[in-house]
Design a protein around this motif. Structure first.
Motif, PDB file in Angstrom:
ATOM      1  N   ALA A  82     -47.292  31.483 -12.657  1.00  0.00           N
ATOM      2  CA  ALA A  82     -48.356  31.696 -13.635  1.00  0.00           C
ATOM      3  C   ALA A  82     -49.457  30.655 -13.516  1.00  0.00           C
ATOM      4  N   HIS A  83     -49.080  29.393 -13.330  1.00  0.00           N
ATOM      5  CA  HIS A  83     -50.065  28.310 -13.333  1.00  0.00           C
ATOM      6  C   HIS A  83     -50.705  28.083 -11.969  1.00  0.00           C
ATOM      7  N   TRP A  84     -49.916  28.241 -10.897  1.00  0.00           N
ATOM      8  CA  TRP A  84     -50.425  27.871  -9.574  1.00  0.00           C
ATOM      9  C   TRP A  84     -50.308  28.973  -8.531  1.00  0.00           C
ATOM     10  N   GLY A  85     -49.748  30.132  -8.915  1.00  0.00           N
ATOM     11  CA  GLY A  85     -49.589  31.205  -7.948  1.00  0.00           C
ATOM     12  C   GLY A  85     -48.652  30.854  -6.818  1.00  0.00           C
ATOM     13  N   THR A  86     -47.686  29.975  -7.101  1.00  0.00           N
ATOM     14  CA  THR A  86     -46.778  29.464  -6.070  1.00  0.00           C
ATOM     15  C   THR A  86     -45.356  29.953  -6.326  1.00  0.00           C
ATOM     16  N   GLY A  87     -44.766  30.592  -5.337  1.00  0.00           N
ATOM     17  CA  GLY A  87     -43.363  30.975  -5.436  1.00  0.00           C
ATOM     18  C   GLY A  87     -42.462  29.812  -5.054  1.00  0.00           C
ATOM     19  N   CYS A  88     -41.169  29.963  -5.283  1.00  0.00           N
ATOM     20  CA  CYS A  88     -40.239  28.899  -4.917  1.00  0.00           C
ATOM     21  C   CYS A  88     -38.841  29.450  -4.670  1.00  0.00           C
ATOM     22  N   THR A  89     -38.106  28.732  -3.854  1.00  0.00           N
ATOM     23  CA  THR A  89     -36.698  29.007  -3.596  1.00  0.00           C
ATOM     24  C   THR A  89     -35.903  27.875  -4.210  1.00  0.00           C
ATOM     25  N   ILE A  90     -34.846  28.210  -4.973  1.00  0.00           N
ATOM     26  CA  ILE A  90     -34.153  27.196  -5.763  1.00  0.00           C
ATOM     27  C   ILE A  90     -32.652  27.241  -5.484  1.00  0.00           C
ATOM     28  N   GLY A  91     -32.071  26.060  -5.271  1.00  0.00           N
ATOM     29  CA  GLY A  91     -30.633  25.905  -5.192  1.00  0.00           C
ATOM     30  C   GLY A  91     -30.141  25.171  -6.426  1.00  0.00           C
ATOM     31  N   VAL A  92     -29.060  25.644  -7.011  1.00  0.00           N
ATOM     32  CA  VAL A  92     -28.504  25.055  -8.234  1.00  0.00           C
ATOM     33  C   VAL A  92     -27.068  24.638  -7.952  1.00  0.00           C
ATOM     34  N   ALA A 103     -30.175  25.407  -1.663  1.00  0.00           N
ATOM     35  CA  ALA A 103     -31.571  25.823  -1.461  1.00  0.00           C
ATOM     36  C   ALA A 103     -31.801  26.282  -0.027  1.00  0.00           C
ATOM     37  N   ARG A 104     -31.153  25.625   0.928  1.00  0.00           N
ATOM     38  CA  ARG A 104     -31.293  26.051   2.326  1.00  0.00           C
ATOM     39  C   ARG A 104     -30.645  27.404   2.570  1.00  0.00           C
ATOM     40  N   GLU A 105     -29.564  27.712   1.837  1.00  0.00           N
ATOM     41  CA  GLU A 105     -28.851  28.969   2.015  1.00  0.00           C
ATOM     42  C   GLU A 105     -29.516  30.123   1.274  1.00  0.00           C
ATOM     43  N   ALA A 106     -30.273  29.814   0.227  1.00  0.00           N
ATOM     44  CA  ALA A 106     -30.870  30.866  -0.597  1.00  0.00           C
ATOM     45  C   ALA A 106     -31.907  31.660   0.187  1.00  0.00           C
ATOM     46  N   ALA A 107     -31.959  32.953  -0.084  1.00  0.00           N
ATOM     47  CA  ALA A 107     -33.007  33.777   0.514  1.00  0.00           C
ATOM     48  C   ALA A 107     -34.353  33.358  -0.069  1.00  0.00           C
ATOM     49  N   PRO A 108     -35.436  33.433   0.719  1.00  0.00           N
ATOM     50  CA  PRO A 108     -36.755  33.020   0.209  1.00  0.00           C
ATOM     51  C   PRO A 108     -37.106  33.711  -1.107  1.00  0.00           C
ATOM     52  N   GLY A 109     -37.554  32.912  -2.058  1.00  0.00           N
ATOM     53  CA  GLY A 109     -37.983  33.455  -3.335  1.00  0.00           C
ATOM     54  C   GLY A 109     -36.870  33.761  -4.306  1.00  0.00           C
ATOM     55  N   THR A 110     -35.647  33.280  -4.025  1.00  0.00           N
ATOM     56  CA  THR A 110     -34.512  33.555  -4.908  1.00  0.00           C
ATOM     57  C   THR A 110     -33.879  32.242  -5.380  1.00  0.00           C
ATOM     58  N   THR A 111     -32.935  32.373  -6.298  1.00  0.00           N
ATOM     59  CA  THR A 111     -32.149  31.234  -6.770  1.00  0.00           C
ATOM     60  C   THR A 111     -30.690  31.445  -6.382  1.00  0.00           C
ATOM     61  N   GLY A 131     -23.332  19.815  11.000  1.00  0.00           N
ATOM     62  CA  GLY A 131     -24.680  19.275  10.886  1.00  0.00           C
ATOM     63  C   GLY A 131     -25.362  19.560   9.564  1.00  0.00           C
ATOM     64  N   ALA A 132     -24.784  20.413   8.718  1.00  0.00           N
ATOM     65  CA  ALA A 132     -25.402  20.720   7.426  1.00  0.00           C
ATOM     66  C   ALA A 132     -25.172  19.617   6.406  1.00  0.00           C
ATOM     67  N   LEU A 133     -24.232  18.701   6.684  1.00  0.00           N
ATOM     68  CA  LEU A 133     -23.951  17.620   5.743  1.00  0.00           C
ATOM     69  C   LEU A 133     -25.037  16.549   5.796  1.00  0.00           C
ATOM     70  N   ASP A 134     -25.358  15.985   4.637  1.00  0.00           N
ATOM     71  CA  ASP A 134     -26.292  14.855   4.597  1.00  0.00           C
ATOM     72  C   ASP A 134     -25.760  13.715   5.457  1.00  0.00           C
ATOM     73  N   GLY A 135     -26.632  13.103   6.237  1.00  0.00           N
ATOM     74  CA  GLY A 135     -26.249  11.954   7.044  1.00  0.00           C
ATOM     75  C   GLY A 135     -25.662  12.303   8.395  1.00  0.00           C
ATOM     76  N   VAL A 136     -25.488  13.595   8.687  1.00  0.00           N
ATOM     77  CA  VAL A 136     -24.942  14.017   9.981  1.00  0.00           C
ATOM     78  C   VAL A 136     -26.094  14.547  10.825  1.00  0.00           C
ATOM     79  N   GLY A 137     -26.557  13.727  11.765  1.00  0.00           N
ATOM     80  CA  GLY A 137     -27.617  14.141  12.663  1.00  0.00           C
ATOM     81  C   GLY A 137     -27.064  14.825  13.893  1.00  0.00           C
ATOM     82  N   ALA A 138     -27.948  15.112  14.836  1.00  0.00           N
ATOM     83  CA  ALA A 138     -27.537  15.844  16.033  1.00  0.00           C
ATOM     84  C   ALA A 138     -26.494  15.071  16.830  1.00  0.00           C
ATOM     85  N   SER A 139     -26.668  13.744  16.957  1.00  0.00           N
ATOM     86  CA  SER A 139     -25.730  12.946  17.745  1.00  0.00           C
ATOM     87  C   SER A 139     -24.347  12.907  17.098  1.00  0.00           C
ATOM     88  N   THR A 140     -24.316  12.661  15.772  1.00  0.00           N
ATOM     89  CA  THR A 140     -23.031  12.618  15.069  1.00  0.00           C
ATOM     90  C   THR A 140     -22.352  13.980  15.095  1.00  0.00           C
TER      91      THR A 140
END
Length: 338
Positions: A82-92, A103-111, A131-140
């Motif tokens: 309503a205020h900015w015309g901006t959609g969002c994808t939300i993970g809860v 949020a990464r798994e959610a389909a665009p524009g959904t919660t 690699g989806a875990l925080d702190g796990v980069g490509a090398s780890t």
């Protein structure tokens, strides 16, 4: 509960043609502060995740608005449109790490809501790659996969001493806890004050390292011009690489001295990129964040006897004046104008 909100922002500069970049009108870093303020109308505990996302602790908002977390997310979505015309994808989810993953798994524009229940968390994590875990980069991730720990479910089932032998004592404990869905980091309000970010998405999954470096050059040119325009310097750079499989790799590096000089930012960004060893990785986008911002007049600068450095800074100053008068594309490095 925690919301991870990824706003659907137009990039400040978009790739076109043979790798040139055209200026946009409502870029991520310009829009994000307004959207953060909008989110703070629902809860004061909001942490920016530049260039296009935020974390929000809505436990108080649930009681105030008489809605569950999904209801608060729906309210935020309506207000952003309503205020900015901006959609969002939300993970809860129950903590910041799980909310980001949702949020990464959610389909665009959904919660996507991940129930705050141990069984639901274990089921959600078990099918995710390491690699989806925080702190796990490509090398780890490659190291873990070499031991057969290619999914979060297998990491969670591994004994803690085994993980510590593979990646180290402290990192092993953090890895073990995150694989169990435990994240002790809080949502820190006002985290965007001391950072500035920009992003370059590719119109297709990009394999060419030359195009990667061209995007990095465009990012550092933009950030450098914005830093100098606001009279600020940064102390470090953080590069985020978004890959075709939706995973991300993030690395940071501290600069030798606080600077807003584009050449210094470019050299550091190239160094971070080379350290990742991506080779022919399929890259969906690159984001660069300048952190530890301070006023330029308070920063010390090591004088150089190199005439080339002095000349580069004088040319940079003249280019900034031209851009201020004629627009951001008035002066560009040759490789970006091709």
């Amino acid at each position: 509960m925690i919301l991870c909100v990824r706003f659907h922002l137009e990039p400040a500069y978009e790739a076109s043609g043979a790798g040139t970049f055209a200026a946009g009108t409502f870029g991520g870093d310009a829009a994000l502060p307004a959207l953060l303020a909008l989110t703070e109308g629902l809860t004061p505990t909001v942490q920016a995740l530049p260039p296009d996302a935020a974390l929000a602790d809505v436990r108080g908002a649930e009681r105030y608005f008489g809605r569950d977390a999904a209801g608060v997310a729906a309210l935020l979505r309506v207000r952003a449109l309503a205020h900015w015309g901006t959609g969002c994808t939300i993970g809860v989810a129950g903590n910041p790490m799980l909310a980001r993953m949702a949020a990464r798994e959610a389909a665009p524009g959904t919660t996507l809501v991940l129930p705050d229940e141990p069984d639901a968390v274990r089921e959600f994590l078990a099918r995710q790659p390491a690699g989806a875990l925080d702190g796990v980069g490509a090398s780890t991730a490659r190291t873990l996969c070499s031991y057969g720990l290619d999914s979060i479910g297998r990491i969670a089932a591994a004994p803690l001493p085994t993980l510590q032998r593979i990646v180290g004592a402290r990192a092993g404990r953090e890895l073990y806890e995150r694989a169990q869905g435990i994240d002790r980091t809080p949502v820190v309000p006002n985290a965007a004050v001391r950072s500035m970010a920009a992003e370059r998405p590719f119109d297709r999954d990009e394999l060419d390292p030359v195009r990667h470096r061209r995007a990095l050059l465009s990012l550092t040119e933009e950030l450098g011009a914005r830093l100098r325009g606001e009279g600020q310097v940064c102390r470090s750079l953080t590069l985020t690489v978004r890959c075709a499989d939706r995973s991300t790799v993030t690395r940071s590096r501290t600069l030798r001295e606080p600077t807003g000089h584009s050449a210094a930012l470019t050299g550091t960004a190239y160094g971070i990129y080379e350290s990742l060893g991506l080779q022919r990785a399929r890259v969906r986008g690159l984001a660069l964040r300048a952190e530890g911002l301070t006023p330029a007049e308070l920063a010390a600068h090591q004088l150089s006897f190199d005439p080339a450095d002095d000349k580069a800074r004088r040319i940079e100053k003249a280019a900034d004046l031209a851009r201020a008068k004629f627009g951001p594309r008035a002066v560009l490095p040759g490789s970006l104008a091709a």
